[in-house]
Design an enzyme around this catalytic site. Structure first.
Site, mmCIF file in Angstrom:
data_model
loop_
_atom_site.group_PDB
_atom_site.id
_atom_site.type_symbol
_atom_site.label_atom_id
_atom_site.label_comp_id
_atom_site.label_asym_id
_atom_site.label_seq_id
_atom_site.Cartn_x
_atom_site.Cartn_y
_atom_site.Cartn_z
ATOM 1 N N HIS A 1 1.038 -9.502 -5.618
ATOM 2 C CA HIS A 1 1.670 -10.266 -4.757
ATOM 3 C C HIS A 1 0.764 -11.062 -3.873
ATOM 4 O O HIS A 1 1.234 -11.725 -2.736
ATOM 5 C CB HIS A 1 2.572 -9.741 -3.834
ATOM 6 C CG HIS A 1 3.873 -9.194 -4.616
ATOM 7 N ND1 HIS A 1 3.770 -8.173 -5.408
ATOM 8 C CD2 HIS A 1 5.329 -9.627 -4.633
ATOM 9 C CE1 HIS A 1 5.112 -7.932 -6.077
ATOM 10 N NE2 HIS A 1 5.902 -8.709 -5.699
ATOM 11 N N SER B 1 6.590 -8.151 -10.805
ATOM 12 C CA SER B 1 7.202 -7.486 -9.504
ATOM 13 C C SER B 1 8.424 -6.801 -10.139
ATOM 14 O O SER B 1 8.414 -6.150 -11.146
ATOM 15 C CB SER B 1 7.588 -8.580 -8.488
ATOM 16 O OG SER B 1 8.288 -7.847 -7.227
ATOM 17 N N GLU C 1 0.698 -2.196 -9.066
ATOM 18 C CA GLU C 1 0.818 -3.038 -7.897
ATOM 19 C C GLU C 1 2.128 -2.890 -7.234
ATOM 20 O O GLU C 1 2.975 -2.305 -7.820
ATOM 21 C CB GLU C 1 0.683 -4.579 -8.435
ATOM 22 C CG GLU C 1 1.734 -5.036 -9.184
ATOM 23 C CD GLU C 1 2.840 -5.617 -8.372
ATOM 24 O OE1 GLU C 1 2.600 -6.013 -7.262
ATOM 25 O OE2 GLU C 1 3.939 -5.614 -8.761
#
Length: 302
Positions: A275, A115, A210
Site C-alpha cells: 500500500h 488488498s 502485505e
C-alpha cells in the site's frame, strides 16, 4: 500439479473492463487512473456497478450480486482482454458465493488488483490462473508513481523482459537460501479470514504477504492463525512486502521475524509490494525462483 495458465500479453488497442468488487470509488480519482491506461493505448470501459453505490452500506460499491455480475460480464465478454479492479476496500468476501471460478478460468485473461482483491486471487491462482497483484485503476498513488506504473505496464505488455520482481526497490535477507514454486499470497488479513471457507486454498510455493493499518499485535494474531492452521505446510519461501499504517513498523518487523523465522524458509523483507506509493506488481500463480541470500525474485515464464 495444476497447469499454469498465463494470459496473452496486452497490445495497444486492446479493450479492458473496470469492475469494483469491493468498496466505492470516487469518480474523479478513477478518471485519473483510467487516463494512464488510455495512454498505454488501451480502450477502457467502466462497468455499471463501479459507480452505482449501495442503498444501505456506504462501504460497498454496489449490491453483492451486482458486483459479482459485473465481474462475470467483464470476464466472459470476449471483447475484453483484461479485467482491472477499480480499488480495494472491503466487500469481495460477501460476493464470492455468486462467482463461478471454474467458469472464469476457462477464459484466461489478465486480472489486476490487490488488498481486498486477494479474496479473488486465492481461488483463481488455486485453479492455475496467473493474476496480477498490483495497482488498481483508481489507485492514483500507485499508478502515479513512475516505477510502479512501469512495472505494471511491463508485466502486462512485455512480461518476459522482467528478470527480478523485487527490483529496483530490492529487499533485505532475513533467512538465506533458495526456493522455487508458484507465487501465491497477497493481503495477510484476507488470507487468514479465508480459512474454513469454500474458497480456502492453502498455498504451495513462494508466498508474498502485505497489509495495511494492522498494528503489531494484530499482525501477530493473523500470522499465528495461519501457523496454527498449517497454512505454511506447502510454502517454500517468503517475500514480506509493506505493512503500511502500523503503530510501530519496527515492532511489526519483529513480529514477522518472531513468527516466521522459525519456519527456516528462505525469506526476504522490505519488498515494495503493498500500500505504499511504489507498489511493484507481481504475477501471482506464476512459478518463480527466490534467492533470499541475494534478495532476488526471478519470474519463470517458461
Amino acid at each position: 500439479m495444476t497447469d499454469v495458465m498465463v494470459p496473452e500479453r496486452l497490445v495497444a488497442g486492446d479493450r479492458v473492463a473496470v469492475v469494483a468488487p469491493s468498496g466505492p470509488v470516487r469518480g474523479e480519482r478513477l478518471e485519473v487512473g483510467i487516463e494512464h491506461l488510455r495512454q498505454w493505448g488501451l480502450e477502457v470501459e467502466v462497468l455499471p456497478s463501479v459507480l452505482a453505490g449501495h442503498e444501505r452500506l456506504s462501504y460497498l460499491a454496489a449490491d453483492d450480486k451486482a458486483r459479482a455480475e459485473d465481474l462475470r460480464n467483464g470476464w466472459l465478454d470476449s471483447s475484453f482482454v483484461a479485467v482491472f479492479c477499480a480499488r480495494g476496500g472491503y466487500g469481495v468476501q460477501r460476493m464470492l458465493e455468486y462467482v463461478d471460478f471454474d467458469e472464469l478460468v476457462a477464459v484466461p485473461k489478465w486480472f489486476i488488483g490487490f488488498s481486498d482483491i486477494t479474496a479473488l486471487h486465492e481461488p483463481l491462482n488455486a485453479r492455475g490462473l496467473v493474476t496480477v497483484h498490483g495497482p488498481m485503476a483508481a489507485a492514483v498513488e500507485q499508478l502515479g508513481a513512475s516505477v510502479g506504473r512501469q512495472r505494471l505496464y511491463d508485466l502486462l505488455f512485455e512480461p518476459t523482459g522482467i528478470t527480478d520482481l523485487l527490483a529496483p526497490a530490492g529487499g533485505r535477507t532475513l533467512v538465506g537460501g533458495v526456493a522455487e514454486g508458484p507465487l501465491r499470497g497477497g493481503n495477510l488479513a484476507l488470507l487468514a479470514s479465508s480459512i474454513g471457507t469454500p474458497t480456502y486454498a492453502p498455498p504451495t510455493g513462494i508466498v508474498v504477504l502485505e497489509d495495511v493499518s494492522e498494528d503489531a499485535y494484530r499482525v501477530d494474531r493473523l500470522l499465528t492463525q495461519l501457523l496454527r492452521s498449517g497454512w505454511f505446510a506447502g510454502v517454500t519461501g517468503l517475500v514480506i512486502g509493506d505493512f503500511s499504517g502500523a503503530d510501530d513498523s519496527g515492532l511489526v518487523s519483529a513480529v514477522v521475524r518472531d513468527r516466521l523465522e522459525p519456519l527456516g524458509l528462505p525469506m526476504v523483507e522490505g519488498a515494495a509490494i503493498g500500500h505504499e506509493d511504489v507498489n511493484l506488481a507481481v504475477p501471482l500463480g506464476l512459478p518463480a525462483r527466490l534467492d533470499a541470500t541475494a534478495a532476488t525474485l526471478t519470474p519463470l515464464f517458461s
